[in-house]
Design an enzyme around this catalytic site. Structure first.
Site, mmCIF file in Angstrom:
data_model
loop_
_atom_site.group_PDB
_atom_site.id
_atom_site.type_symbol
_atom_site.label_atom_id
_atom_site.label_comp_id
_atom_site.label_asym_id
_atom_site.label_seq_id
_atom_site.Cartn_x
_atom_site.Cartn_y
_atom_site.Cartn_z
ATOM 1 N N GLY A 132 9.122 -12.574 9.148
ATOM 2 C CA GLY A 132 9.312 -12.928 7.864
ATOM 3 C C GLY A 132 9.317 -14.062 7.334
ATOM 4 N N TRP B 189 6.303 -16.086 6.873
ATOM 5 C CA TRP B 189 5.957 -16.045 5.906
ATOM 6 C C TRP B 189 6.207 -15.260 4.292
ATOM 7 C CZ3 TRP B 189 -0.716 -16.693 6.747
ATOM 8 C CH2 TRP B 189 -0.640 -17.278 7.087
ATOM 9 N N ASP C 4 4.117 -5.236 9.007
ATOM 10 C CA ASP C 4 3.524 -5.379 9.933
ATOM 11 C C ASP C 4 4.212 -3.802 10.858
ATOM 12 O OD1 ASP C 4 3.746 -8.246 11.691
ATOM 13 O OD2 ASP C 4 4.241 -6.351 13.335
ATOM 14 N N ASP D 230 0.962 0.543 12.082
ATOM 15 C CA ASP D 230 -0.062 -0.036 12.983
ATOM 16 C C ASP D 230 -0.688 -0.358 12.074
ATOM 17 O OD1 ASP D 230 -2.039 -1.023 14.344
ATOM 18 O OD2 ASP D 230 -1.207 0.333 15.953
ATOM 19 N N ASP E 41 -0.989 -13.187 8.853
ATOM 20 C CA ASP E 41 -1.105 -14.110 9.824
ATOM 21 C C ASP E 41 -1.033 -12.314 11.262
ATOM 22 O OD1 ASP E 41 -0.785 -16.499 11.474
ATOM 23 O OD2 ASP E 41 1.869 -16.410 11.799
ATOM 24 N N LYS F 143 -5.579 -15.506 9.456
ATOM 25 C CA LYS F 143 -5.471 -16.786 11.074
ATOM 26 C C LYS F 143 -6.949 -15.705 11.865
ATOM 27 C CE LYS F 143 -1.627 -16.136 13.509
ATOM 28 N NZ LYS F 143 -0.777 -15.789 14.378
#
Length: 208
Positions: free
Chosen positions: A61, A63, A81, A97, A122, A162
């Site tokens: 958490g 970000w 997530d 997922d 990320d 990312k």
């Protein structure tokens, strides 16, 4: 007693000696990753009050904490997530997922008929330490994130992700450049030197 591997012991030593880990504990952030986003925010002013944002790979958490504070009460944040994430006020969290269509559909349903201003990611796969395995897995997640971004971003919206240098990077970069007015790379100082990770920033989505 279980014997720790040398690499595990080295990681623990690096982790607990990491100034950004210590700073995160002091500042109340859930992870050192918060400082990566804060550094990019300082340079690029991505996040503004009242924005609608999607945060992929959000747990634990870090970000989402930063983003929620910056967008304020008039903003909207949808986080997702595969791992659990402790709740953050006014943040819609979708666990699952992201490679599964069902999770994508839940995110799209949360967005609804409106569009968002920013997609941040990320996400990273579980790393095996073998680039020939890890890089394709990472690039697959990047491709899925870009696909979502092209579905939900407003024209003029932004995309931060990312990414790892390696096979498939150049093709992906070309694809992002075709969809955004301006594309830049960022390597925050809080990103560990030995890490291959960078952040790709697309500004000004051209529209679906």
């Amino acid at each position: 007693m279980v014997q720790r591997s040398k690499s595990s012991a080295n990681w623990l030593r690096e982790h607990f000696n990491d100034p950004f880990v210590k700073q995160a504990q002091k500042d109340g952030y859930r992870s050192r990753a918060s400082y990566k986003l804060l550094e990019i925010q300082e340079k690029d002013r991505l996040i503004r009050p009242g924005m609608s944002v999607i945060d992929l790979g959000a747990a634990p958490g870090g970000w989402s904490q930063v983003t929620s504070r910056l967008i304020g009460g008039q903003g909207r944040l949808i986080a997702s997530d595969i791992l659990e994430m402790d709740s953050i006020a006014d943040v819609t969290f979708i666990q699952g997922d992201f490679t599964h269509d069902e999770v994508l559909q839940r995110i799209l349903e949360a967005v609804g008929d409106s569009h968002v201003d920013l997609v941040i990611s990320d996400m990273a796969p579980n790393m095996s330490g073998t680039p020939a395995v890890d890089i394709p897995r990472a690039m697959f997640l990047c491709e899925l994130a870009l696909d979502l971004a092209t579905r939900v971003l407003k024209p003029g919206g932004d995309f931060l992700i990312k990414i790892f240098q390696g096979e498939g990077f150049d093709v992906y970069l070309k694809d992002v450049r075709s969809k955004f007015d301006k594309v830049q790379m960022r390597k925050p100082s809080s990103s560990r030197d030995r890490s291959r990770e960078q952040y790709l920033l697309g500004r000004g989505f051209k529209g679906a």
